[in-house]
Design an enzyme around this catalytic site. Structure first.
Site, mmCIF file in Angstrom:
data_model
loop_
_atom_site.group_PDB
_atom_site.id
_atom_site.type_symbol
_atom_site.label_atom_id
_atom_site.label_comp_id
_atom_site.label_asym_id
_atom_site.label_seq_id
_atom_site.Cartn_x
_atom_site.Cartn_y
_atom_site.Cartn_z
ATOM 1 N N ALA A 241 43.518 39.650 49.521
ATOM 2 C CA ALA A 241 43.882 38.538 50.405
ATOM 3 C C ALA A 241 44.793 37.587 49.643
ATOM 4 C CB ALA A 241 42.625 37.807 50.852
ATOM 5 N N GLY B 27 40.653 42.534 49.031
ATOM 6 C CA GLY B 27 40.891 43.009 50.397
ATOM 7 C C GLY B 27 41.799 44.237 50.425
ATOM 8 N N GLU C 152 39.498 47.013 49.843
ATOM 9 C CA GLU C 152 38.700 47.203 51.064
ATOM 10 C C GLU C 152 39.526 47.894 52.151
ATOM 11 O OE1 GLU C 152 37.690 43.010 50.950
ATOM 12 O OE2 GLU C 152 35.568 43.536 51.025
ATOM 13 N N GLU D 130 36.760 39.491 43.462
ATOM 14 C CA GLU D 130 36.450 38.239 44.194
ATOM 15 C C GLU D 130 35.525 37.321 43.409
ATOM 16 O OE1 GLU D 130 36.468 41.269 45.534
ATOM 17 O OE2 GLU D 130 37.286 41.239 47.566
HETATM 18 N N1 DAK Z 1 47.276 36.286 46.459
HETATM 19 C C1 DAK Z 1 48.440 35.596 46.361
HETATM 20 N N2 DAK Z 1 49.385 35.859 45.451
HETATM 21 C C2 DAK Z 1 49.146 36.855 44.582
HETATM 22 C C3 DAK Z 1 47.950 37.626 44.611
HETATM 23 C C4 DAK Z 1 46.992 37.304 45.621
HETATM 24 N N3 DAK Z 1 45.860 37.990 45.775
HETATM 25 N N4 DAK Z 1 48.018 38.520 43.606
HETATM 26 C C5 DAK Z 1 49.186 38.341 42.985
HETATM 27 N N5 DAK Z 1 49.879 37.340 43.569
HETATM 28 C C6 DAK Z 1 51.196 36.830 43.199
HETATM 29 C C7 DAK Z 1 51.125 35.984 41.927
HETATM 30 O O1 DAK Z 1 50.742 34.665 42.251
HETATM 31 C C8 DAK Z 1 52.537 36.096 41.423
HETATM 32 O O2 DAK Z 1 53.362 35.235 42.189
HETATM 33 P P1 DAK Z 1 54.278 34.096 41.458
HETATM 34 O O3 DAK Z 1 53.335 33.280 40.645
HETATM 35 O O4 DAK Z 1 55.231 34.902 40.604
HETATM 36 O O5 DAK Z 1 54.913 33.387 42.594
HETATM 37 C C9 DAK Z 1 52.940 37.513 41.797
HETATM 38 O O6 DAK Z 1 52.057 37.908 42.839
HETATM 39 C C10 DAK Z 1 52.765 38.504 40.650
HETATM 40 O O7 DAK Z 1 51.443 38.383 40.173
HETATM 41 P P2 DAK Z 1 51.078 38.174 38.613
HETATM 42 O O8 DAK Z 1 52.156 37.431 37.915
HETATM 43 O O9 DAK Z 1 49.693 37.636 38.565
HETATM 44 O O10 DAK Z 1 51.120 39.697 38.125
HETATM 45 P P3 DAK Z 1 50.327 40.345 36.920
HETATM 46 O O11 DAK Z 1 50.895 41.710 36.785
HETATM 47 O O12 DAK Z 1 50.307 39.458 35.719
HETATM 48 O O13 DAK Z 1 48.799 40.457 37.413
HETATM 49 C C11 DAK Z 1 47.042 40.979 38.994
HETATM 50 C C12 DAK Z 1 48.494 41.298 38.470
HETATM 51 C C13 DAK Z 1 46.820 41.831 40.239
HETATM 52 C C14 DAK Z 1 46.023 41.363 37.918
HETATM 53 C C15 DAK Z 1 46.945 39.464 39.296
HETATM 54 O O14 DAK Z 1 48.040 39.078 40.117
HETATM 55 C C16 DAK Z 1 45.665 39.092 40.019
HETATM 56 O O15 DAK Z 1 44.592 38.971 39.431
HETATM 57 N N6 DAK Z 1 45.762 38.870 41.342
HETATM 58 C C17 DAK Z 1 44.630 38.424 42.152
HETATM 59 C C18 DAK Z 1 43.727 39.561 42.488
HETATM 60 C C19 DAK Z 1 42.492 39.108 43.252
HETATM 61 O O16 DAK Z 1 41.715 38.264 42.775
HETATM 62 N N7 DAK Z 1 42.304 39.643 44.438
HETATM 63 C C20 DAK Z 1 41.167 39.300 45.307
HETATM 64 C C21 DAK Z 1 41.525 38.166 46.259
HETATM 65 S S1 DAK Z 1 40.180 37.760 47.342
HETATM 66 C C22 DAK Z 1 38.289 39.028 54.785
HETATM 67 C C23 DAK Z 1 39.366 39.832 54.537
HETATM 68 C C24 DAK Z 1 39.796 40.024 53.248
HETATM 69 C C25 DAK Z 1 39.170 39.364 52.198
HETATM 70 C C26 DAK Z 1 38.063 38.589 52.458
HETATM 71 C C27 DAK Z 1 37.617 38.400 53.749
HETATM 72 N N8 DAK Z 1 37.764 38.773 56.126
HETATM 73 C C28 DAK Z 1 38.318 39.661 57.186
HETATM 74 C C29 DAK Z 1 36.814 37.846 56.390
HETATM 75 C C30 DAK Z 1 39.681 39.556 50.850
HETATM 76 C C31 DAK Z 1 39.528 38.683 49.819
HETATM 77 C C32 DAK Z 1 40.287 38.929 48.581
HETATM 78 O O17 DAK Z 1 41.001 39.907 48.444
#
Ligand code: DAK
Length: 257
Positions: A65, A108, A111, A131
């Site tokens: 997400a 997500g 998922e 998450e």
């Molecule tokens: N959201 C927004 N932007 C993201 C992102 C994300 N999840 N992941 C990466 N980006 C963006 C970064 O902010 C960066 O943008 P700028 O800062 O350059 O503008 C760009 O993508 C490149 O990312 P990184 O610079 O961080 O790249 P790295 O290679 O260093 O790292 C990484 C890659 C995947 C390890 C890192 O980006 C990371 O940890 N990302 C977050 C992963 C994460 O925590 N995902 C879970 C999010 S919570 C639902 C439906 C869905 C959900 C829940 C409920 N319902 C239907 C109720 C889902 C929830 C989630 O997924």
């Protein structure tokens, strides 16, 4: 229909949806989620499309997400999002859906891949539910699907540590169907999809439905359900054609009825 955050195409009766927000690692923004739902709906209604492939790019299937968008939301907003159509559409999809995954496949995004019927991974794919690192838990099926696929102990580790597993580990745990080099994983997924799309459509639909039911029903009820679908296929022209083609030693010509 032109989209901004997904790209669609149809070839060999396979509908391909490519997530296209590379600058944000295909994070599932509201826009991308809505466009993905529209693209899915379009393919589910298109008789030419018999199997669907969802993919991202080599670097990321999807990093989950969009955290920047999701951060300020309140509980009630998130509750409403449970009915968000990609998840419901995939749960009810009657056509087989394959995820072709490379690179980051988190939250997500993971998922989304698990909600598909099969996964073809590249050697660089990483699957995880991070998450917990941002103070939440999986919200679109992660705790339920991981547990059913890999068992309680492994699911606990995935959702409690937030650490991803490699494609090879995912293969060993039965999460993915196959692992291919990054250069060929997408063509491999398309080939698998085309093979399925060439099968008799009504039987393919029933086969998928029966397997999906196995996740929910008791064995007794599941066997009952299967036998009804099996019997129903004997009212299709394709069943008669299949048997006739076998006897006549030729390739069957499916009509989808
Ligand atoms: N959201 C927004 N932007 C993201 C992102 C994300 N999840 N992941 C990466 N980006 C963006 C970064 O902010 C960066 O943008 P700028 O800062 O350059 O503008 C760009 O993508 C490149 O990312 P990184 O610079 O961080 O790249 P790295 O290679 O260093 O790292 C990484 C890659 C995947 C390890 C890192 O980006 C990371 O940890 N990302 C977050 C992963 C994460 O925590 N995902 C879970 C999010 S919570 C639902 C439906 C869905 C959900 C829940 C409920 N319902 C239907 C109720 C889902 C929830 C989630 O997924």
């Amino acid at each position: 229909m032109p989209y901004e955050t997904v790209i669609t195409s149809v070839e060999n009766n396979v509908g391909l949806i490519t997530l296209n927000r590379p600058q944000a690692l295909n994070a599932l923004s509201a826009k991308l989620s809505a466009e993905l739902a529209d693209a899915l709906t379009e393919f589910l209604q298109d008789a030419e499309v018999r199997c669907i492939v969802i993919t991202g790019n080599e670097k990321a299937f999807s990093a989950g997400a969009d955290i920047k968008e999701m951060g300020p939301r309140q509980s009630t907003d998130m509750l409403d999002r449970f009915t968000s159509s990609i998840w419901t559409l995939l749960r009810r999809a009657r056509k087989p859906v394959i995820a072709a995954v490379s690179g980051h496949c988190y939250g997500g995004g993971c998922e989304l891949a698990l909600a598909c019927d099969m996964i073809v991974a590249s050697e660089t794919a990483k699957f995880g539910q991070p998450e917990i690192n941002i103070g939440i838990i999986p919200g679109a099926g992660g705790t339920q699907r991981w547990t059913r696929i890999v068992g309680k102990a492994r699911a606990m580790e995935i959702v409690l540590t937030g650490k991803p597993i490699s494609a090879q580990q995912a293969m060993a745990w039965g999460v993915v169907n196959r692992v291919a080099p990054v250069e060929t994983y997408l063509s491999e997924a398309k080939r698998l999809a085309a093979e399925i799309a060439a099968q008799p459509p009504v039987a393919a639909r029933m086969a998928k439905e029966a397997v999906i039911k196995a996740e929910d029903l008791t064995l007794e009820n599941g066997l009952d359900f299967e036998s009804r679908l099996f019997a129903m296929l004997f009212s299709t022209e394709d069943q008669k054609e299949g048997a006739r083609a076998f006897v006549e030693k030729r390739k069957p010509i499916w009509k989808g009825r």
